[in-house]
Write a protein that holds these residues in place. Sequence first.
Motif, PDB file in Angstrom:
ATOM      1  N   ARG A   1       0.844  -1.180   0.000  1.00  0.00           N
ATOM      2  CA  ARG A   1       0.000   0.000   0.000  1.00  0.00           C
ATOM      3  C   ARG A   1       0.885   1.238   0.000  1.00  0.00           C
ATOM      4  NH1 ARG A   1      -2.164  -2.594   4.494  1.00  0.00           N
ATOM      5  NH2 ARG A   1      -1.557  -0.807   5.779  1.00  0.00           N
ATOM      6  N   PRO A   2       0.604   2.233  -0.839  1.00  0.00           N
ATOM      7  CA  PRO A   2       1.481   3.401  -0.962  1.00  0.00           C
ATOM      8  C   PRO A   2       1.720   4.118   0.359  1.00  0.00           C
ATOM      9  CG  PRO A   2      -0.133   3.369  -2.732  1.00  0.00           C
ATOM     10  CD  PRO A   2      -0.532   2.276  -1.777  1.00  0.00           C
ATOM     11  N   GLU A   3       0.718   4.135   1.238  1.00  0.00           N
ATOM     12  CA  GLU A   3       0.846   4.901   2.476  1.00  0.00           C
ATOM     13  C   GLU A   3       1.541   4.116   3.586  1.00  0.00           C
ATOM     14  OE1 GLU A   3      -2.932   2.517   2.894  1.00  0.00           O
ATOM     15  OE2 GLU A   3      -1.846   3.580   1.311  1.00  0.00           O
ATOM     16  N   ALA A   4       1.821   2.837   3.355  1.00  0.00           N
ATOM     17  CA  ALA A   4       2.329   1.988   4.422  1.00  0.00           C
ATOM     18  C   ALA A   4       3.855   1.989   4.458  1.00  0.00           C
ATOM     19  CB  ALA A   4       1.829   0.551   4.244  1.00  0.00           C
ATOM     20  N   ASN A   5       4.399   2.220   5.637  1.00  0.00           N
ATOM     21  CA  ASN A   5       5.829   2.034   5.875  1.00  0.00           C
ATOM     22  C   ASN A   5       5.998   1.672   7.343  1.00  0.00           C
ATOM     23  OD1 ASN A   5       8.589   1.908   5.812  1.00  0.00           O
ATOM     24  ND2 ASN A   5       8.883   4.113   5.932  1.00  0.00           N
ATOM     25  N   PRO A   6       5.733   0.413   7.684  1.00  0.00           N
ATOM     26  CA  PRO A   6       5.694   0.036   9.099  1.00  0.00           C
ATOM     27  C   PRO A   6       7.041   0.104   9.804  1.00  0.00           C
ATOM     28  CG  PRO A   6       5.526  -1.905   7.690  1.00  0.00           C
ATOM     29  CD  PRO A   6       5.400  -0.718   6.794  1.00  0.00           C
ATOM     30  N   TYR A   7       8.133   0.173   9.052  1.00  0.00           N
ATOM     31  CA  TYR A   7       9.443   0.154   9.694  1.00  0.00           C
ATOM     32  C   TYR A   7       9.943   1.542  10.093  1.00  0.00           C
ATOM     33  CZ  TYR A   7       9.960  -4.756   8.312  1.00  0.00           C
ATOM     34  OH  TYR A   7       9.803  -6.104   8.163  1.00  0.00           O
ATOM     35  N   TRP A   8       9.207   2.578   9.750  1.00  0.00           N
ATOM     36  CA  TRP A   8       9.602   3.932  10.134  1.00  0.00           C
ATOM     37  C   TRP A   8       9.074   4.198  11.538  1.00  0.00           C
ATOM     38  CZ3 TRP A   8      12.790   7.108   7.371  1.00  0.00           C
ATOM     39  CH2 TRP A   8      12.947   8.411   7.854  1.00  0.00           C
ATOM     40  N   GLN A   9       9.899   3.924  12.550  1.00  0.00           N
ATOM     41  CA  GLN A   9       9.445   3.930  13.936  1.00  0.00           C
ATOM     42  C   GLN A   9      10.197   4.943  14.802  1.00  0.00           C
ATOM     43  OE1 GLN A   9       6.904   2.145  15.332  1.00  0.00           O
ATOM     44  NE2 GLN A   9       6.372   1.349  13.313  1.00  0.00           N
ATOM     45  N   PHE A  10      10.902   5.883  14.185  1.00  0.00           N
ATOM     46  CA  PHE A  10      11.719   6.826  14.954  1.00  0.00           C
ATOM     47  C   PHE A  10      10.883   7.649  15.933  1.00  0.00           C
ATOM     48  CE2 PHE A  10      13.972   6.205  10.892  1.00  0.00           C
ATOM     49  CZ  PHE A  10      15.156   5.677  11.379  1.00  0.00           C
ATOM     50  N   ASP A  11       9.771   8.174  15.466  1.00  0.00           N
ATOM     51  CA  ASP A  11       8.942   9.012  16.342  1.00  0.00           C
ATOM     52  C   ASP A  11       8.390   8.212  17.514  1.00  0.00           C
ATOM     53  OD1 ASP A  11       9.406  11.213  14.768  1.00  0.00           O
ATOM     54  OD2 ASP A  11       7.534  11.043  13.641  1.00  0.00           O
ATOM     55  N   ARG A  12       8.007   6.985  17.250  1.00  0.00           N
ATOM     56  CA  ARG A  12       7.444   6.160  18.324  1.00  0.00           C
ATOM     57  C   ARG A  12       8.501   5.848  19.384  1.00  0.00           C
ATOM     58  NH1 ARG A  12       4.467   0.192  18.070  1.00  0.00           N
ATOM     59  NH2 ARG A  12       3.271   0.506  19.982  1.00  0.00           N
ATOM     60  N   ILE A  13       9.693   5.488  18.945  1.00  0.00           N
ATOM     61  CA  ILE A  13      10.766   5.200  19.894  1.00  0.00           C
ATOM     62  C   ILE A  13      11.088   6.442  20.713  1.00  0.00           C
ATOM     63  CG2 ILE A  13      13.187   4.528  20.128  1.00  0.00           C
ATOM     64  CD1 ILE A  13      12.803   2.942  17.482  1.00  0.00           C
ATOM     65  N   ALA A  14      11.182   7.592  20.032  1.00  0.00           N
ATOM     66  CA  ALA A  14      11.508   8.840  20.737  1.00  0.00           C
ATOM     67  C   ALA A  14      10.433   9.186  21.762  1.00  0.00           C
ATOM     68  CB  ALA A  14      11.684   9.972  19.736  1.00  0.00           C
ATOM     69  N   ARG A  15       9.162   8.967  21.427  1.00  0.00           N
ATOM     70  CA  ARG A  15       8.082   9.260  22.380  1.00  0.00           C
ATOM     71  C   ARG A  15       8.183   8.359  23.607  1.00  0.00           C
ATOM     72  NH1 ARG A  15       4.854   9.530  17.680  1.00  0.00           N
ATOM     73  NH2 ARG A  15       4.037   7.425  18.111  1.00  0.00           N
ATOM     74  N   ILE A  16       8.442   7.070  23.379  1.00  0.00           N
ATOM     75  CA  ILE A  16       8.566   6.129  24.508  1.00  0.00           C
ATOM     76  C   ILE A  16       9.707   6.545  25.420  1.00  0.00           C
ATOM     77  CG2 ILE A  16       9.201   3.757  25.114  1.00  0.00           C
ATOM     78  CD1 ILE A  16       7.742   2.898  22.507  1.00  0.00           C
ATOM     79  N   GLU A  17      10.855   6.816  24.830  1.00  0.00           N
ATOM     80  CA  GLU A  17      12.023   7.141  25.638  1.00  0.00           C
ATOM     81  C   GLU A  17      11.880   8.501  26.311  1.00  0.00           C
ATOM     82  OE1 GLU A  17      15.130   4.359  23.085  1.00  0.00           O
ATOM     83  OE2 GLU A  17      15.336   6.545  22.996  1.00  0.00           O
ATOM     84  N   ASP A  18      11.278   9.447  25.609  1.00  0.00           N
ATOM     85  CA  ASP A  18      11.065  10.756  26.216  1.00  0.00           C
ATOM     86  C   ASP A  18      10.110  10.641  27.402  1.00  0.00           C
ATOM     87  OD1 ASP A  18      11.657  13.597  26.089  1.00  0.00           O
ATOM     88  OD2 ASP A  18       9.561  13.874  25.531  1.00  0.00           O
ATOM     89  N   ASP A  19       9.080   9.822  27.256  1.00  0.00           N
ATOM     90  CA  ASP A  19       8.125   9.602  28.349  1.00  0.00           C
ATOM     91  C   ASP A  19       8.814   8.998  29.570  1.00  0.00           C
ATOM     92  OD1 ASP A  19       5.388   9.439  29.435  1.00  0.00           O
ATOM     93  OD2 ASP A  19       5.653   7.269  29.225  1.00  0.00           O
ATOM     94  N   LEU A  20       9.844   8.189  29.332  1.00  0.00           N
ATOM     95  CA  LEU A  20      10.567   7.539  30.427  1.00  0.00           C
ATOM     96  C   LEU A  20      11.768   8.361  30.895  1.00  0.00           C
ATOM     97  CD1 LEU A  20      10.489   3.861  29.080  1.00  0.00           C
ATOM     98  CD2 LEU A  20       9.090   4.834  30.912  1.00  0.00           C
ATOM     99  N   GLY A  21      12.025   9.466  30.224  1.00  0.00           N
ATOM    100  CA  GLY A  21      13.123  10.342  30.625  1.00  0.00           C
ATOM    101  C   GLY A  21      14.494   9.812  30.294  1.00  0.00           C
ATOM    102  N   VAL A  22      14.599   9.041  29.205  1.00  0.00           N
ATOM    103  CA  VAL A  22      15.885   8.459  28.819  1.00  0.00           C
ATOM    104  C   VAL A  22      16.188   8.789  27.360  1.00  0.00           C
ATOM    105  CG1 VAL A  22      15.620   6.577  30.478  1.00  0.00           C
ATOM    106  CG2 VAL A  22      14.895   6.228  28.106  1.00  0.00           C
ATOM    107  N   ARG A  23      17.431   8.546  26.979  1.00  0.00           N
ATOM    108  CA  ARG A  23      17.864   8.711  25.601  1.00  0.00           C
ATOM    109  C   ARG A  23      18.675   7.484  25.208  1.00  0.00           C
ATOM    110  NH1 ARG A  23      14.477  11.963  26.014  1.00  0.00           N
ATOM    111  NH2 ARG A  23      14.501  14.175  25.368  1.00  0.00           N
ATOM    112  N   SER A  24      18.721   7.217  23.898  1.00  0.00           N
ATOM    113  CA  SER A  24      19.415   6.049  23.371  1.00  0.00           C
ATOM    114  C   SER A  24      20.323   6.479  22.223  1.00  0.00           C
ATOM    115  CB  SER A  24      18.388   5.027  22.866  1.00  0.00           C
ATOM    116  OG  SER A  24      17.616   5.599  21.809  1.00  0.00           O
TER     117      SER A  24
END
Length: 299
Positions: free
Chosen positions: A43-66
Motif C-alpha cells: 500500500r502506498p501509504e504503508a511504511n511500518p518500519y519507520w518507527q523513529f517518532d514512536r521510539i523517541a516518544r517512549i524514551e522521552d516519556d521515560l526520561g531516557v535517551r538512546s
Amino acid sequence: MNDRDHEFSLCLTHDVDRPYKTWAHSLFYTALERDASHLTALRPEANPYWQFDRIARIEDDLGVRSAFYFLSEPSLRSKSASQLRDWNEWVQLLFRYDLTEPEIAETMWKLADGGWEVGLHGSYDSYADRDRLAEEKERIERTLGEAVTGGRQHYLNLDPPESWRHHRAIGLDYDASLGADTYGFQHGYDVQRPFDDEFAVFPLTLMETDLPDPGESFDEAWAVCADLLDEAASNDAVMTVLWHPRYFASEEFPGHTRLYRRLIETAQEMDAWVGSPGAYYERQLVGEGERERVEPTDD
C-alpha cells in the motif's frame, strides 16, 4: 568502571538497518518466509518500519535517551565483479538507504537536537576496510553537521583487535559490536579497554532477536530480561541492549514495544543509570577524568 551513583548501567541502542519496507522488501520477505502478510506494505501509504517518532516518544516519556546507529551501504557502482556474484551483497543493496534523503537527514537532525546519540553503523564489509569506514563516518558527519563518536558494525561483523584499531584511527571513542551467539554477559560485566587507552568497547548483552518471541511467549521473554537485569545489578555491570527500530512495528512484531518499555522501567526501579553508550562514555569514562583526549593513531 560503572557509575557509583547507581546500582548498574543500561545502555540503549538501535541499529538502523531497514527504515523502509518497500514493495521489494515485501516481496523478498514473502518469498523468504512464505508469509503473504508482508504484502501489506505494498500500500502506498504503508511504511511500518519507520518507527523513529514512536521510539523517541517512549524514551522521552521515560526520561531516557538512546543511540541510533545509521548505515551507509556502498552503492551498486562501488561493488566489484566478485562481490556481485555474492548473494549477500544483493541483499545489502536491497535494503540500502541514502543518508542524504531529506526524511532521513531530518530525522537524524531531530534526534540529535533532542538529545539522542547519532552514530555509525559500519556497512557489511567495513569492519576490515579502514578507508571505507572513514568514508562512512565522514558522510554521516556531513549530513548530521557534527562529529559522531561511536557505533556498531553491521551484523556485528568484527575482527578484533584489528577492527578496533580502525575505529580508533578514524576518531571513534568506542565500538559496540562485540557480541555473542545469544544473550548474556559472555564478555564480562564492564566496558573493555582493548588498548589500555581512551578507546572503549561496549559488549552487547542482549539483542531482541535472541529472545523468545514476546508476541507468542511474553512471560518467557521477560524472564530472560529480568534475569539479566538482576545479574547486572549483582555485578555493578554495564548492560548494553539492541532493539532494531522495525521491531517497534507492533502489528508485525507484537510484544516487542511492551517488552522494551518494561525493560527500561524495571531498570529505573532498580536504580540503574539508563542512556546511550556515548552518554555513558562522556559521563563515566571522561567525566571522572580518567583520560585526556589524544589524537587517533594509525597503528
